[in-house]
Design an enzyme around this catalytic site. Sequence first.
Site, PDB file in Angstrom:
ATOM      1  N   SER A 135       0.817  -1.213   0.000  1.00 31.13           N
ATOM      2  CA  SER A 135       0.000   0.000   0.000  1.00 31.13           C
ATOM      3  C   SER A 135       0.851   1.264   0.000  1.00 31.13           C
ATOM      4  O   SER A 135       1.594   1.520  -0.939  1.00 31.13           O
ATOM      5  CB  SER A 135      -0.964  -0.030   1.189  1.00 31.13           C
ATOM      6  N   ASP A 172      -1.230   1.264  -4.017  1.00 34.69           N
ATOM      7  CA  ASP A 172      -2.088   0.219  -4.603  1.00 34.69           C
ATOM      8  C   ASP A 172      -3.435   0.775  -5.048  1.00 34.69           C
ATOM      9  O   ASP A 172      -4.340   0.015  -5.388  1.00 34.69           O
ATOM     10  CB  ASP A 172      -2.272  -0.950  -3.632  1.00 34.69           C
ATOM     11  N   ASP A 203      -5.977   2.171  -3.653  1.00 30.81           N
ATOM     12  CA  ASP A 203      -7.242   2.025  -2.929  1.00 30.81           C
ATOM     13  C   ASP A 203      -7.560   3.249  -2.078  1.00 30.81           C
ATOM     14  O   ASP A 203      -8.611   3.302  -1.437  1.00 30.81           O
ATOM     15  CB  ASP A 203      -7.262   0.743  -2.088  1.00 30.81           C
TER      16      ASP A 203
END
Length: 491
Positions: free
Chosen positions: A102, A245, A247
Amino acid sequence: MLRRYFGTDGMRGLANSKPMTSDIALKVGMAAGKLFSNGPHQHRVVIGKDTRLSGYMIESALMSGFNAVGVNVFLLGPMPTPAVAMLTRSLRADLGVMISASHNPYDDNGIKLFDPDGYKLSDEAEAQIEALMDTKTDDLLVPAERIGRAKRIESAQERYIEYAKRTLPRNIRLNDLRVVIDCANGAGYRVAPDALWELGAEVIKIGVEPNGRNINLKCGSTSPEALCDKVREMRADVGIALDGDADRVVIVDEKARIVDGDQIMAVIAESWHRRGRLAGGGLVATVMSNLGLERYLKDLGLAMVRTPVGDRYVVEHMRKHGYNVGGEQSGHIVLSDFTTTGDGLVTALQVLSVVVGTGKPVSEVVKRFEPLPQILENVRYFNGSPLESDVVRQAIDTGLKRLGSQGRLVIRASGTEPVIRVMGEGDDEKVVHQVVGEIAEAVREAALPARLHEEAATHPSSGSSRPAKSVAEAQNGERRRGSKRPEPNPH
């Protein structure tokens, strides 16, 4: 539940160090493949990754493990986490895997697992995988004729782009918008700019030259300064920053001011409420979301439910109680009409649809409430349990009394590092600063003996007695480490 490998969000750690080694990844593939190989059909798993150098190593090891237990592997290459969740469902896979750490530096990596419906695995499922990892290898392997195959899905990017575009009403086009997109040199570096361009926007790209070591390095949602500078330079209408990532998302308005996840949730919740689309009578946020958001929603007749920090808890509450908007202040927003996890691009598109629909500048659209002063301070410790100290408990009780009903305190241990996070907010910024400072100092005092003990064991002749450092950090992430020289793009 004591677990050796999985943490609060899958597995994560320094690449080539436990648990992020190729041999453990191999075992994860074998164990997860065995657990989800139910029924007579041909089993399959999709594997995506971000742009970290170690992704190649982890991907190959996982693929080998899955193939060894008879599972076919569909390789997606660099793809956002939400794309992996979506394609797990779309391709009717038994399991989805995302290789990513992440917003962490490039030398970390992680493994996130999704069930056939695209939701992150439960603690129970992860515990079952850990148990199977201790099984003798010979007991997991399939006969030679049942070994799985692996192939790359060349259409994965196009599938995700079309999916993201379809989350907007058909009449919405971005033709009049100049958009700067910062992809953090991460998983969204191809799909996010393409989706915006296909929707008609004039797209200016930064953070789209990954070299394996520059993911999240002075770019993306954890370092939005570069995006702000580019918005000013290009006189853009809006800036969008994703994390490694993809998100999470941070929005920057035309005045180069950063908009956090709380404001974004307010925009979407109010828009959906007015259109009769909002489910659950409000939204789900975490204990870290600003009290100003809660008050704003209350004025609209909407509720705000708080969960512990972590998107998994947000999603669990949304599913259980029928909400379709939830998320975190960090910009990890879950819109369950479309996604099963946070999706930075889809979230940004929902905000842009409000901008287009109202004809107002971004700065007016995203300024939904005045946030209360919120102070966050971290105190690092080395062992022990500082929060159990009588001194800390007394400081917390005193702080709560001082803030009264006009403020909040959230004191918690980090789930990923030995840090106590002390957050306070209230109408009186001066009082909040004092309360947070006093509690942080009490935590340091409680942690100091443990630190001295640790240093004495490690450096018996040093005599060092420096107190543990505290780090005040923005909610959108930690300070980043990075490489010193550029590398060619391996993707």
